[in-house]
Design an enzyme around this catalytic site. Sequence first.
Site, PDB file in Angstrom:
ATOM      1  N   HIS A  66       0.890  -1.286  -0.039  1.00  0.00           N
ATOM      2  CA  HIS A  66       0.059  -0.131   0.009  1.00  0.00           C
ATOM      3  C   HIS A  66       0.779   1.423  -0.074  1.00  0.00           C
ATOM      4  O   HIS A  66       1.867   1.377   0.798  1.00  0.00           O
ATOM      5  CB  HIS A  66      -0.875   0.064   1.200  1.00  0.00           C
ATOM      6  CG  HIS A  66      -1.764   1.308   1.430  1.00  0.00           C
ATOM      7  ND1 HIS A  66      -1.707   2.066   2.277  1.00  0.00           N
ATOM      8  CD2 HIS A  66      -2.715   1.968   0.323  1.00  0.00           C
ATOM      9  CE1 HIS A  66      -2.486   3.100   2.079  1.00  0.00           C
ATOM     10  NE2 HIS A  66      -3.080   2.796   0.904  1.00  0.00           N
ATOM     11  N   SER A  67       0.755   2.107  -0.962  1.00  0.00           N
ATOM     12  CA  SER A  67       1.246   3.517  -0.836  1.00  0.00           C
ATOM     13  C   SER A  67       2.894   3.342  -0.973  1.00  0.00           C
ATOM     14  O   SER A  67       3.375   2.778  -1.912  1.00  0.00           O
ATOM     15  CB  SER A  67       0.852   4.136   0.387  1.00  0.00           C
ATOM     16  OG  SER A  67       1.123   5.735   0.133  1.00  0.00           O
TER      17      SER A  67
END
Length: 254
Positions: A77-78
């Site tokens: 994520h991210s």
Amino acid sequence: MATFVLVPGGWHGSWAFEAVVPLLERAGHTVHPLTLTGLHPHDDPATIATANLDTHTDDVLRLLERAHLDDVTLVGHSYGGMVITAAADRAGGRVSRLVYLDACVPRDGDSCWSLMNEGYRQSFVTGAATTGYAVQPPWRPDGDPRRRPHPLAALLQTVRLTGAHADVPRREFVHCSGWEDRTPFADQRTRLLADPAWTVHDLPTAHNAMREAPQAVAALLLDGADGPGEDDAVAGTHGAAPPPARRAEHRTAR
């Protein structure tokens, strides 16, 4: 059954996936959510100051080695997209699927800094002003109090890739479309849509989709995972499962 390794984004720990993990496990899969070095509550200033992208990549590689994991799905994520890319490049074929959950998809020489927009870069500078080595979490009214200062070096270090990560047979990007006015990933989505090696999914959520729509994230991860009945398991845990995430027009052969 599949094996998932979940790598959180900046300022977050394994708890970021706490609503998704039981849905994957209920479907019979093995799940390893990670907290990266420097993001543990007990990590001291020296640990935070010296942790960088290589450190976080080694966190993943040590898990693969220690737990004897193979045929792994890495989910980032991210900022975690930087980590799973570097790990897949060095994992010696142990990774079979990469899922970038609204995440950085770097090429050789990129960094989290270079892939972010000016708003994020300014938040890194402002957040590190006090210590010079740890970026404080940006203030948000709904920010989780468990967030920790993120090692600045990890956000600045460029990734060095041999190209082995491109041999991972299944690569997917999940675009969270619910924050179009602020997302740094719009150009990246356009790039990946034009690449026949990638599948692009859209979710109508803000950036932290695993918190806002855990069922949708779990359903997307379970799509194509080994074993029957995954979607039924998701529905049986938390009510009716949502429809699969909308696929972009461009899809690749499995």
